[in-house]
Motif scaffolding. Structure first.
Motif, PDB file in Angstrom:
ATOM      1  N   ARG A 163      -7.315 -10.016   1.316  1.00  0.00           N
ATOM      2  CA  ARG A 163      -8.137  -8.935   0.755  1.00  0.00           C
ATOM      3  C   ARG A 163      -7.785  -7.590   1.380  1.00  0.00           C
ATOM      4  O   ARG A 163      -8.027  -6.542   0.778  1.00  0.00           O
ATOM      5  CB  ARG A 163      -9.616  -9.254   0.961  1.00  0.00           C
ATOM      6  N   GLU A 164      -7.195  -7.598   2.575  1.00  0.00           N
ATOM      7  CA  GLU A 164      -6.846  -6.358   3.273  1.00  0.00           C
ATOM      8  C   GLU A 164      -5.373  -5.982   3.112  1.00  0.00           C
ATOM      9  O   GLU A 164      -4.934  -4.973   3.657  1.00  0.00           O
ATOM     10  CB  GLU A 164      -7.162  -6.511   4.772  1.00  0.00           C
ATOM     11  N   LEU A 165      -4.625  -6.761   2.360  1.00  0.00           N
ATOM     12  CA  LEU A 165      -3.173  -6.549   2.256  1.00  0.00           C
ATOM     13  C   LEU A 165      -2.851  -5.199   1.617  1.00  0.00           C
ATOM     14  O   LEU A 165      -3.435  -4.819   0.604  1.00  0.00           O
ATOM     15  CB  LEU A 165      -2.543  -7.672   1.425  1.00  0.00           C
ATOM     16  N   ALA A 166      -1.896  -4.489   2.218  1.00  0.00           N
ATOM     17  CA  ALA A 166      -1.363  -3.249   1.644  1.00  0.00           C
ATOM     18  C   ALA A 166       0.093  -3.483   1.262  1.00  0.00           C
ATOM     19  O   ALA A 166       0.862  -4.065   2.032  1.00  0.00           O
ATOM     20  CB  ALA A 166      -1.464  -2.112   2.651  1.00  0.00           C
ATOM     21  N   LEU A 167       0.472  -3.039   0.078  1.00  0.00           N
ATOM     22  CA  LEU A 167       1.834  -3.254  -0.407  1.00  0.00           C
ATOM     23  C   LEU A 167       2.743  -2.103   0.003  1.00  0.00           C
ATOM     24  O   LEU A 167       2.395  -0.939  -0.215  1.00  0.00           O
ATOM     25  CB  LEU A 167       1.847  -3.384  -1.933  1.00  0.00           C
ATOM     26  N   PRO A 168       3.924  -2.401   0.549  1.00  0.00           N
ATOM     27  CA  PRO A 168       4.890  -1.338   0.813  1.00  0.00           C
ATOM     28  C   PRO A 168       5.375  -0.720  -0.498  1.00  0.00           C
ATOM     29  O   PRO A 168       5.468  -1.403  -1.524  1.00  0.00           O
ATOM     30  CB  PRO A 168       6.041  -2.068   1.520  1.00  0.00           C
ATOM     31  N   LEU A 169       5.704   0.543  -0.457  1.00  0.00           N
ATOM     32  CA  LEU A 169       6.118   1.248  -1.666  1.00  0.00           C
ATOM     33  C   LEU A 169       7.367   0.653  -2.291  1.00  0.00           C
ATOM     34  O   LEU A 169       7.534   0.669  -3.513  1.00  0.00           O
ATOM     35  CB  LEU A 169       6.336   2.736  -1.356  1.00  0.00           C
ATOM     36  N   TRP A 170       8.268   0.091  -1.468  1.00  0.00           N
ATOM     37  CA  TRP A 170       9.540  -0.393  -2.011  1.00  0.00           C
ATOM     38  C   TRP A 170       9.359  -1.551  -2.994  1.00  0.00           C
ATOM     39  O   TRP A 170      10.219  -1.775  -3.859  1.00  0.00           O
ATOM     40  CB  TRP A 170      10.512  -0.791  -0.899  1.00  0.00           C
TER      41      TRP A 170
END
Length: 234
Positions: A163-170
Motif C-alpha cells: 500500500r506504501e509502494l512508490a513507482l520509479p519514473l523509469w
C-alpha cells in the motif's frame, strides 16, 4: 471476498506447496482458465530438488491443462555460481519439460547485470522461452533492457508494504506486461482492492494471496480460491 478479478492483468502463480500436502490447490490451478494464467512457478525444494514422482505427475496435469510452467531457481543475489543455476534449469527441463524459468533473489544492482545477462542467455539456449527475474523490489533500469528478462517482479512483500509502494519514473517507459507484483498477507476483505491496486500500478501480471509466514506462497491467489477453503501456512 473471493473470486476477485485482477482487472485486465494475468496471474503469476507461485505454487509452492507439494501436491501431496495440498492436492486441492493443484487441482484448482489445473482447472483455471489458461488465458488468465501468465505462468505457474514450480518449486519443489527452492529448486528442482530430488526426483519426485508425485510432484512429476501433478506437474503433468498442469501441462495437460495448457498452463505455462516456470522452474524456480535461486540466484542468491548473484552469489550462486552461473553453472549451478544453469544446472537447476537443465534439471527442470529434463524432468518436467518447463518452457520458462523463474530466477529468484535477483540482484537490483547495475554491477550484477553482466552475470544476469549470461544467465538469461543460457536459459534461452536451454529452451526457456520465458525468463522471469524475481527482484522483489525495483531494480536498476538496465534490467528492463530488451532481450534480458521477459518479466520483472518488482514487488514481493506484504499488503501493508504494498500500500506504501512508490513507482520509479523509469517504469513508465515500459509496457505493463513487463512487470509483476506479488503480494501476500492480503486480508480477504481487501482482495478486490489489491487486484485494483496491482492494475493501477501498471503491473500487467500479479498475485495476491492470504498467506503469511515463511512460505506465504503455499496459499492460492484469491482469484482461484472461490468455493474452497483457504489453506494457511503451518
Amino acid at each position: 471476498m473471493t473470486g476477485a478479478s485482477h482487472q485486465d492483468g494475468r496471474l503469476l502463480v507461485p505454487l509452492y506447496v507439494h501436491p501431496a500436502v495440498d492436492p486441492a490447490a493443484w487441482q484448482a490451478v489445473a482447472a483455471a482458465d489458461p488465458k488468465r494464467i501468465a505462468a505457474v512457478v514450480l518449486n519443489l525444494a527452492d529448486g528442482p530438488g530430488e526426483p519426485d514422482q508425485v510432484f512429476a505427475d501433478a506437474v503433468e496435469e498442469l501441462r495437460a491443462a495448457g498452463l505455462p510452467l516456470l522452474g524456480y531457481a535461486d540466484t542468491d543475489y548473484g552469489r550462486r555460481p552461473h553453472a549451478v543455476v544453469v544446472n537447476d534449469i537443465l534439471t527442470y527441463r529434463q524432468r518436467h519439460g518447463i518452457t520458462g524459468v523463474y530466477l529468484d533473489q535477483v540482484s537490483t544492482a547495475p554491477g550484477a547485470l553482466p552475470h544476469y545477462r549470461r544467465l538469461a542467455t543460457a536459459a534461452r539456449a536451454a529452451g526457456c522461452a520465458t525468463v522471469v527475474f524475481g527482484h522483489g523490489s525495483h531494480p536498476d533500469p538496465g534490467y528492463a533492457e530488451v532481450g534480458l528478462a521477459d518479466l520483472l517482479v518488482t514487488f514481493e512483500g506484504d499488503w501493508t508494504a504494498y500500500r506504501e509502494l512508490a513507482l520509479p519514473l523509469w517504469t513508465a517507459r515500459h509496457a505493463a506486461a513487463r512487470f509483476c507484483h506479488l503480494v501476500y498477507d492480503v486480508p480477504a476483505e481487501r482482495a478486490g482492492e489489491a487486484a485494483t491496486l496491482i492494475a493501477a500500478r501498471r503491473a500487467g501480471v500479479g498475485c495476491a494471496v492470504p498467506g503469511t509466514g515463511d512460505n506465504p506462497w503455499c496459499t492460492l491467489p484469491y482469484e482461484l480460491t472461490a468455493g474452497r477453503p483457504v489453506t494457511e501456512p503451518t
